[in-house]
Design a protein around this motif. Sequence first.
Motif, PDB file in Angstrom:
ATOM      1  N   ASN A 110       0.840  -1.189   0.000  1.00 42.46           N
ATOM      2  CA  ASN A 110       0.000   0.000   0.000  1.00 42.46           C
ATOM      3  C   ASN A 110       0.880   1.245   0.000  1.00 42.46           C
ATOM      4  O   ASN A 110       2.090   1.186   0.287  1.00 42.46           O
ATOM      5  N   SER A 111       0.275   2.386  -0.319  1.00 44.94           N
ATOM      6  CA  SER A 111       1.044   3.620  -0.427  1.00 44.94           C
ATOM      7  C   SER A 111       0.154   4.814  -0.130  1.00 44.94           C
ATOM      8  O   SER A 111      -1.079   4.712  -0.131  1.00 44.94           O
ATOM      9  N   PHE A 112       0.812   5.942   0.123  1.00 48.17           N
ATOM     10  CA  PHE A 112       0.101   7.194   0.373  1.00 48.17           C
ATOM     11  C   PHE A 112       0.945   8.342  -0.142  1.00 48.17           C
ATOM     12  O   PHE A 112       2.169   8.367   0.034  1.00 48.17           O
ATOM     13  N   GLU A 113       0.291   9.297  -0.772  1.00 46.21           N
ATOM     14  CA  GLU A 113       0.953  10.522  -1.197  1.00 46.21           C
ATOM     15  C   GLU A 113      -0.050  11.659  -1.069  1.00 46.21           C
ATOM     16  O   GLU A 113      -1.104  11.640  -1.701  1.00 46.21           O
ATOM     17  N   GLY A 114       0.266  12.621  -0.194  1.00 43.94           N
ATOM     18  CA  GLY A 114      -0.689  13.702   0.006  1.00 43.94           C
ATOM     19  C   GLY A 114      -0.305  14.596   1.160  1.00 43.94           C
ATOM     20  O   GLY A 114       0.891  14.806   1.437  1.00 43.94           O
ATOM     21  N   ASP A 115      -1.316  15.111   1.860  1.00 46.67           N
ATOM     22  CA  ASP A 115      -1.083  16.062   2.941  1.00 46.67           C
ATOM     23  C   ASP A 115      -0.734  15.310   4.236  1.00 46.67           C
ATOM     24  O   ASP A 115      -0.366  14.141   4.216  1.00 46.67           O
ATOM     25  N   PHE A 116      -0.888  16.012   5.369  1.00 47.27           N
ATOM     26  CA  PHE A 116      -0.474  15.437   6.654  1.00 47.27           C
ATOM     27  C   PHE A 116      -1.595  14.654   7.338  1.00 47.27           C
ATOM     28  O   PHE A 116      -1.509  14.362   8.533  1.00 47.27           O
ATOM     29  N   SER A 117      -2.629  14.278   6.603  1.00 43.47           N
ATOM     30  CA  SER A 117      -3.739  13.526   7.179  1.00 43.47           C
ATOM     31  C   SER A 117      -3.300  12.153   7.679  1.00 43.47           C
ATOM     32  O   SER A 117      -3.860  11.625   8.641  1.00 43.47           O
ATOM     33  N   MET A 118      -2.287  11.581   7.058  1.00 43.39           N
ATOM     34  CA  MET A 118      -1.790  10.276   7.504  1.00 43.39           C
ATOM     35  C   MET A 118      -1.179  10.389   8.900  1.00 43.39           C
ATOM     36  O   MET A 118      -1.381   9.514   9.755  1.00 43.39           O
ATOM     37  N   LEU A 119      -0.440  11.473   9.156  1.00 43.50           N
ATOM     38  CA  LEU A 119       0.155  11.676  10.473  1.00 43.50           C
ATOM     39  C   LEU A 119      -0.902  12.013  11.510  1.00 43.50           C
ATOM     40  O   LEU A 119      -0.794  11.616  12.675  1.00 43.50           O
ATOM     41  N   LYS A 120      -1.939  12.736  11.088  1.00 45.13           N
ATOM     42  CA  LYS A 120      -3.044  13.022  12.004  1.00 45.13           C
ATOM     43  C   LYS A 120      -3.727  11.724  12.427  1.00 45.13           C
ATOM     44  O   LYS A 120      -4.083  11.547  13.601  1.00 45.13           O
ATOM     45  N   GLU A 121      -3.907  10.807  11.502  1.00 47.34           N
ATOM     46  CA  GLU A 121      -4.512   9.510  11.817  1.00 47.34           C
ATOM     47  C   GLU A 121      -3.659   8.744  12.818  1.00 47.34           C
ATOM     48  O   GLU A 121      -4.170   8.079  13.727  1.00 47.34           O
ATOM     49  N   LEU A 122      -2.346   8.860  12.684  1.00 47.01           N
ATOM     50  CA  LEU A 122      -1.426   8.129  13.551  1.00 47.01           C
ATOM     51  C   LEU A 122      -1.338   8.741  14.944  1.00 47.01           C
ATOM     52  O   LEU A 122      -1.357   8.022  15.954  1.00 47.01           O
ATOM     53  N   LEU A 123      -1.272  10.089  15.024  1.00 44.82           N
ATOM     54  CA  LEU A 123      -1.005  10.774  16.281  1.00 44.82           C
ATOM     55  C   LEU A 123      -2.238  11.397  16.927  1.00 44.82           C
ATOM     56  O   LEU A 123      -2.153  11.931  18.033  1.00 44.82           O
ATOM     57  N   GLU A 124      -3.383  11.377  16.223  1.00 46.67           N
ATOM     58  CA  GLU A 124      -4.655  11.877  16.749  1.00 46.67           C
ATOM     59  C   GLU A 124      -4.732  13.401  16.837  1.00 46.67           C
ATOM     60  O   GLU A 124      -5.698  13.937  17.381  1.00 46.67           O
ATOM     61  N   VAL A 125      -3.723  14.114  16.362  1.00 49.90           N
ATOM     62  CA  VAL A 125      -3.754  15.578  16.366  1.00 49.90           C
ATOM     63  C   VAL A 125      -3.232  16.092  15.030  1.00 49.90           C
ATOM     64  O   VAL A 125      -2.484  15.409  14.329  1.00 49.90           O
ATOM     65  N   GLU A 126      -3.631  17.319  14.694  1.00 43.70           N
ATOM     66  CA  GLU A 126      -3.078  17.988  13.526  1.00 43.70           C
ATOM     67  C   GLU A 126      -1.597  18.255  13.788  1.00 43.70           C
ATOM     68  O   GLU A 126      -1.215  18.735  14.849  1.00 43.70           O
ATOM     69  N   ASN A 246      11.536   6.257  -4.342  1.00 40.72           N
ATOM     70  CA  ASN A 246      10.844   6.046  -5.609  1.00 40.72           C
ATOM     71  C   ASN A 246       9.516   5.359  -5.328  1.00 40.72           C
ATOM     72  O   ASN A 246       9.481   4.203  -4.903  1.00 40.72           O
ATOM     73  N   MET A 247       8.429   6.079  -5.541  1.00 39.79           N
ATOM     74  CA  MET A 247       7.106   5.533  -5.265  1.00 39.79           C
ATOM     75  C   MET A 247       6.791   4.414  -6.254  1.00 39.79           C
ATOM     76  O   MET A 247       6.827   4.615  -7.466  1.00 39.79           O
ATOM     77  N   PRO A 248       6.490   3.195  -5.773  1.00 45.70           N
ATOM     78  CA  PRO A 248       6.192   2.077  -6.682  1.00 45.70           C
ATOM     79  C   PRO A 248       4.810   2.229  -7.313  1.00 45.70           C
ATOM     80  O   PRO A 248       3.924   2.901  -6.770  1.00 45.70           O
ATOM     81  N   ASN A 249       4.629   1.592  -8.425  1.00 48.47           N
ATOM     82  CA  ASN A 249       3.331   1.579  -9.113  1.00 48.47           C
ATOM     83  C   ASN A 249       2.521   0.354  -8.695  1.00 48.47           C
ATOM     84  O   ASN A 249       3.075  -0.675  -8.303  1.00 48.47           O
ATOM     85  N   GLY A 250       1.207   0.485  -8.752  1.00 47.60           N
ATOM     86  CA  GLY A 250       0.326  -0.667  -8.552  1.00 47.60           C
ATOM     87  C   GLY A 250      -0.023  -0.969  -7.120  1.00 47.60           C
ATOM     88  O   GLY A 250      -0.742  -1.943  -6.847  1.00 47.60           O
ATOM     89  N   TYR A 251       0.433  -0.148  -6.160  1.00 46.86           N
ATOM     90  CA  TYR A 251       0.110  -0.380  -4.766  1.00 46.86           C
ATOM     91  C   TYR A 251      -1.264   0.229  -4.444  1.00 46.86           C
ATOM     92  O   TYR A 251      -1.700   1.188  -5.066  1.00 46.86           O
ATOM     93  N   LYS A 252      -1.940  -0.344  -3.450  1.00 42.86           N
ATOM     94  CA  LYS A 252      -3.237   0.181  -3.009  1.00 42.86           C
ATOM     95  C   LYS A 252      -3.042   1.555  -2.386  1.00 42.86           C
ATOM     96  O   LYS A 252      -2.202   1.754  -1.503  1.00 42.86           O
ATOM     97  N   LYS A 253      -3.849   2.525  -2.822  1.00 44.99           N
ATOM     98  CA  LYS A 253      -3.746   3.881  -2.298  1.00 44.99           C
ATOM     99  C   LYS A 253      -4.507   3.998  -0.986  1.00 44.99           C
ATOM    100  O   LYS A 253      -5.700   3.674  -0.906  1.00 44.99           O
ATOM    101  N   LEU A 254      -3.815   4.464   0.044  1.00 46.58           N
ATOM    102  CA  LEU A 254      -4.445   4.674   1.339  1.00 46.58           C
ATOM    103  C   LEU A 254      -5.117   6.044   1.377  1.00 46.58           C
ATOM    104  O   LEU A 254      -4.613   7.008   0.807  1.00 46.58           O
ATOM    105  N   THR A 255      -6.262   6.130   2.046  1.00 39.83           N
ATOM    106  CA  THR A 255      -6.954   7.403   2.229  1.00 39.83           C
ATOM    107  C   THR A 255      -7.267   7.585   3.708  1.00 39.83           C
ATOM    108  O   THR A 255      -7.500   6.626   4.442  1.00 39.83           O
ATOM    109  N   PHE A 256      -7.265   8.850   4.147  1.00 37.19           N
ATOM    110  CA  PHE A 256      -7.516   9.154   5.553  1.00 37.19           C
ATOM    111  C   PHE A 256      -8.480  10.331   5.674  1.00 37.19           C
ATOM    112  O   PHE A 256      -8.554  11.168   4.782  1.00 37.19           O
TER     113      PHE A 256
END
Length: 256
Positions: A110-126, A246-256
Amino acid sequence: MRYIKYLVLLIIVFTSCKSSKNMIDATAVAKNISSKKIARRHMAANFDKQTIDAKLKVNFNNGKTNQSLTVSMKIKKDEVIWLRGTKLITVFKAEITPTKVRYYSSVFKNSFEGDFSMLKELLEVEINFEQLQNLFLGQALQDVTEDKQEVSVMNNRYVLNPEQQAMLYDIFYTINPMHYKLDHQSIVNEAKGLRLDITYPNYNLVNSVVFPTAIEIKAKDKKRVTAIDLLYRSVVFDTDITMSFNMPNGYKKLTF
């Protein structure tokens, strides 16, 4: 002779200021001084090198997943934080800049590329890039000199908190008078049942730099508690570092 005397005085003042920043005074006592002075001393103790190349042992436990990894961390100050977690093989890679988070796991595909929403999900704060960088360095997540602070002394430590707390959360900093780095910082949102605690059990002098030996992170909401323990095994500063991603191709995109 008079000019030589002044020159010697300037050298003494300069070297004494420099050594007071990069030292650990085990005999220090938390004296009755103003919150403004404590805040300034904490900001003056900020990390002033350009790069970090570190090896860490990281334990992660959120009640469902309990995993221990070896993590390589490279930081180009104020520009990029690069992480690679391994357990015999590479488990994940992450690259964090002031504007973007990129992550992938070659184990979970799986992979993620975007804003800091992934870290918010992990740490529970902005959290933003500068705050994440400060977290690794033993510095306050926010500039403690920007707001008026209340101060109290507990267990020979200074406890700072803004006189006017933010609308969404309360924040508290525990500063150690031995080096004016953090022993602890907490962000609490009682209405939503959210809490983030970051503890620094100890510091060492590494090439005249006061640096954490470990970081204990506990993020809590109404449903779960996530504990992340980081132990620095080695760290060097101001070396040439390479950070390939190097971001691999074909991985499931994570959303938060």
